[in-house]
Design a protein around this motif. Structure first.
Motif, PDB file in Angstrom:
ATOM      1  N   VAL A 132       0.846  -1.203   0.000  1.00 34.68           N
ATOM      2  CA  VAL A 132       0.000   0.000   0.000  1.00 34.68           C
ATOM      3  C   VAL A 132       0.881   1.253   0.000  1.00 34.68           C
ATOM      4  O   VAL A 132       0.667   2.189  -0.780  1.00 34.68           O
ATOM      5  N   GLU A 133       1.906   1.267   0.842  1.00 40.92           N
ATOM      6  CA  GLU A 133       2.777   2.456   0.919  1.00 40.92           C
ATOM      7  C   GLU A 133       3.486   2.717  -0.403  1.00 40.92           C
ATOM      8  O   GLU A 133       3.575   3.858  -0.859  1.00 40.92           O
ATOM      9  N   LEU A 134       4.007   1.661  -1.013  1.00 44.71           N
ATOM     10  CA  LEU A 134       4.800   1.860  -2.234  1.00 44.71           C
ATOM     11  C   LEU A 134       3.915   2.233  -3.422  1.00 44.71           C
ATOM     12  O   LEU A 134       4.277   3.084  -4.232  1.00 44.71           O
ATOM     13  N   ARG A 136       1.051   3.749  -3.242  1.00 46.58           N
ATOM     14  CA  ARG A 136       0.565   5.113  -3.012  1.00 46.58           C
ATOM     15  C   ARG A 136       1.657   6.125  -3.377  1.00 46.58           C
ATOM     16  O   ARG A 136       1.377   7.178  -3.946  1.00 46.58           O
ATOM     17  N   ASN A 137       2.887   5.814  -3.082  1.00 48.61           N
ATOM     18  CA  ASN A 137       3.968   6.746  -3.408  1.00 48.61           C
ATOM     19  C   ASN A 137       4.075   6.982  -4.913  1.00 48.61           C
ATOM     20  O   ASN A 137       4.319   8.112  -5.352  1.00 48.61           O
ATOM     21  N   VAL A 138       3.882   5.935  -5.710  1.00 46.92           N
ATOM     22  CA  VAL A 138       3.919   6.130  -7.165  1.00 46.92           C
ATOM     23  C   VAL A 138       2.810   7.094  -7.571  1.00 46.92           C
ATOM     24  O   VAL A 138       3.031   8.049  -8.315  1.00 46.92           O
ATOM     25  N   GLN A 140       1.226   9.304  -5.757  1.00 53.09           N
ATOM     26  CA  GLN A 140       1.299  10.656  -5.189  1.00 53.09           C
ATOM     27  C   GLN A 140       2.539  11.435  -5.609  1.00 53.09           C
ATOM     28  O   GLN A 140       2.501  12.651  -5.675  1.00 53.09           O
ATOM     29  N   HIS A 141       3.647  10.734  -5.819  1.00 52.57           N
ATOM     30  CA  HIS A 141       4.908  11.475  -5.965  1.00 52.57           C
ATOM     31  C   HIS A 141       5.656  11.299  -7.280  1.00 52.57           C
ATOM     32  O   HIS A 141       6.508  12.105  -7.604  1.00 52.57           O
ATOM     33  N   SER A 142       5.405  10.211  -8.019  1.00 52.78           N
ATOM     34  CA  SER A 142       6.322   9.901  -9.131  1.00 52.78           C
ATOM     35  C   SER A 142       6.162  10.819 -10.335  1.00 52.78           C
ATOM     36  O   SER A 142       7.109  11.069 -11.061  1.00 52.78           O
ATOM     37  N   LEU A 220       5.540   9.050   6.707  1.00 48.94           N
ATOM     38  CA  LEU A 220       5.996   7.883   7.463  1.00 48.94           C
ATOM     39  C   LEU A 220       6.030   6.595   6.637  1.00 48.94           C
ATOM     40  O   LEU A 220       6.389   5.546   7.143  1.00 48.94           O
ATOM     41  N   GLY A 221       5.653   6.693   5.357  1.00 46.88           N
ATOM     42  CA  GLY A 221       5.532   5.476   4.546  1.00 46.88           C
ATOM     43  C   GLY A 221       6.845   4.714   4.440  1.00 46.88           C
ATOM     44  O   GLY A 221       6.939   3.544   4.834  1.00 46.88           O
ATOM     45  N   LEU A 222       7.873   5.350   3.916  1.00 45.51           N
ATOM     46  CA  LEU A 222       9.152   4.651   3.724  1.00 45.51           C
ATOM     47  C   LEU A 222       9.840   4.378   5.056  1.00 45.51           C
ATOM     48  O   LEU A 222      10.614   3.422   5.174  1.00 45.51           O
TER      49      LEU A 222
END
Ligand code: ATP
Ligand code: MG
Length: 406
Positions: A132-134, A136-138, A140-142, A220-222
Motif C-alpha cells: 500500500v505504501e509503495l 501510493r507513493n507512485v 502521489q509522488h512519481s 511515514l511510509g518509507l
C-alpha cells in the motif's frame, strides 16, 4: 565472460548491467544468468512501448527470459494487463498501476495470491502494508504519466530452501525522490541526502519543532518500510535518479546500509524492492508497537492527555465503520472534513470502529484523523475507538502523539 546474476544479493550488478543496456538502447534478457522479479520489473518499466526512455526488447529464450515471459513481461511492456494474476503461492504477474488509488484492493489481490492460506499471517499483513505504501507513493509522488509496475515473488529454491523469502517490487520512471522532495525541503542538496531523509519519519509531514504535520501525508511510509526490513532481517533496495540505498540485514543485524550518490549507475525513476524471510517476521503487532515507539522517541514533545479513547463509547455516539474507506486517503480526508470535524464542532460523540482492519497505514489514519484529533483536543471532546487490533491501536497512538505533540 560470466553472465551477471540480477539478484538482491548484489543489486549493483543490475544497475551496472542496465547502464550498459541503456547506452545501447536495447535489451536482451539472454545476457543475464538469473533475474529476480525486482530486476525484471525494472527493465519492463523502461521497455514500456509508450515510454519516454524506451528500451527495445530483443528476442530471448534462456532462463531469465523464460521467467520474464512467465510473469507477463511482454504483456506489460505492450500495455496489456496480464491474462492471469500469476501462480498462487509463487509469483504475481507484472501489473501496471496507475492513478491515485485506492490501493487496498490491488494490495489485497497480490497478498491473497502470494499467501493463499492463512498461515503466515504476520508476513501477509506486513507485505500488504508495504505494498500500500509503495503503490501510493507512485500515485502521489512519481509524476510518471504511465504509472508504475508492481510484482512479487515467493522464493524457496536454491539458497532460500531453508528460509523462504518473499520479494516485492514497485517501480516507476518518474521524477525520483530528490526532485519530489526538494520543493518541500529546500535544504536538501543531493539525491543521496534526499533518500536518507525520505526514510526518516515525518519527512513530508512538516514535522519540525513547533509544527505538527500537513494535510495529506504523514511522511511515514518509507520509514515504516525500512523499519520492517530492519525488524525482520530483510532487505530494502531503493534506487532513485542519482542515488541508491541498500539495506541488507539478511547477513547480520549490524549491517549498515550502503548509499551511493551519483558515482554509481542509478535507476531512471524510482525502484523499490523489499524482501524478507517469512519465518523471521514474528509478531505483526509486536513489530508495529516497536516502530510506534521508535517514531515517538523522535518526537519533540510527548502528550499526556488522550483524545482518542480506547473504551466503550456513550450510546449516542455516531458509529463509523472505518473499513469502508480502507486506505483511500482522499475519501478519508473528505470524511474528516464533512463528517468528523462538523460533528466535533457540535461537541457530539464519535465512535470509530476498526473491525475488519488488520492492516492500516499511517497515511490513511493521518488523512482521517490528524485534523480531527487536533479539533478534539481543542474542544475537549474525546473520540472513541472500538475493535482496533493491537497493530492498528499502535498506529492510532502514533497519529495522536504527533498530531498533538508539536
Ligand atoms: N515513487 C516515488 N517517486 C518520487 N518520489 C518519491 C517516491 N516515493 C517516495 N518519494 C519521496 O519520498 C518522500 C517520502 O515518502 P514516504 O512514503 O516516506 O512519505 P510520504 O509519502 O510523503 O507520506 P506518507 O507515506 O506517510 O503518506 C515523499 O514525500 C516523496 O517526496
Ligand atoms: Mg508515502
Amino acid at each position: 565472460m560470466n553472465k551477471p546474476r540480477l539478484t538482491l544479493d548484489d543489486p549493483a550488478s543490475f544497475l551496472a548491467w542496465l547502464a550498459g543496456v541503456r547506452k545501447r538502447g536495447s535489451v536482451s534478457l539472454d545476457e543475464v544468468d538469473v533475474a529476480q522479479v525486482f530486476a525484471i520489473a525494472g527493465v519492463a518499466a523502461l521497455a514500456r512501448l509508450e515510454g519516454k526512455e524506451r528500451l527495445l526488447v530483443e528476442e530471448a529464450t534462456q532462463n531469465a527470459a523464460r521467467f520474464a515471459h512467465a510473469i507477463g513481461f511482454e504483456e506489460v511492456v505492450g500495455g496489456e494487463q496480464p491474462s492471469a494474476p500469476g501462480e498462487a503461492d509463487r509469483t504475481v504477474k507484472l501489473t501496471r498501476v496507475k492513478g491515485r488509488g485506492p490501493w487496498e484492493p490491488t494490495a489485497e489481490k497480490i497478498v491473497s495470491l502470494l499467501f493463499p492460506s492463512s498461515t503466515g499471517d504476520a508476513s501477509r499483513h506486513l507485505f500488504k502494508h508495504v505494498l500500500v505504501e509503495l503503490l501510493r507513493n507512485v500515485g502521489q509522488h512519481s509524476n510518471d504519466p504511465l504509472g508504475g509496475i508492481v510484482t512479487a515473488q515467493r522464493n524457496d529454491a536454491g539458497p532460500y530452501v531453508h528460509s523462504p523469502v518473499v520479494q516485492v517490487v514497485v517501480v516507476d520512471n518518474g521524477i525520483g525522490v530528490f526532485e519530489a522532495l526538494r520543493h518541500m525541503r529546500p535544504s536538501i542538496k543531493t539525491p543521496a541526502e534526499a533518500l536518507v531523509r525520505a526514510l526518516e519519519p515525518h519527512v513530508s509531514g512538516a514535522f519540525e519543532e513547533g509544527q505538527s504535520g500537513s494535510g495529506e501525508n504523514a511522511g511515514l511510509g518509507l520509514f515504516f518500510v525500512s523499519e520492517f526490513a530492519k525488524e525482520t532481517d530483510g532487505r530494502l533496495f531503493l534506487a532513485s535518479r542519482g542515488a541508491t540505498y541498500f539495506l541488507d540485514r539478511s547477513q547480520s543485524s549490524e549491517t549498515q546500509p550502503v548509499l551511493t550518490n551519483g558515482v554509481a549507475p542509478d535507476y531512471p525513476g524510482t525502484l523499490v524492492a523489499f524482501e524478507t524471510a517469512i519465518a523471521h517476521v514474528g509478531s505483526f503487532d509486536g513489530i508495529m508497537a516497536h516502530i510506534r515507539d521508535l517514531a515517538m522517541a523522535r518526537m519533540p514533545k510527548r502528550i499526556t492527555q488522550n483524545w482518542l479513547r480506547f473504551e466503550a463509547p456513550p450510546p449516542e455516539a455516531l458509529h463509523i465503520l472505518v473499513a469502508v474507506a480502507s486506505e483511500d486517503t482522499a475519501a478519508a480526508q473528505a470524511y474528516s472534513m464533512n463528517v468528523l470535524q462538523p460533528r466535533l464542532l457540535e461537541r457530539r460523540s464519535i465512535a470509530l470502529d476498526f473491525r475488519n482492519m488488520r492492516v492500516c497505514t499511517q497515511s490513511f489514519l493521518h488523512a482521517l484523523l490528524h485534523q480531527a484529533v487536533r479539533l478534539a483536543w481543542a474542544l475537549k471532546v474525546p473520540m472513541f475507538v472500538v475493535n482496533a487490533a493491537p497493530a492498528v491501536r499502535a498506529q492510532l497512538e502514533l497519529v495522536e502523539a504527533y498530531s498533538l505533540g508539536g
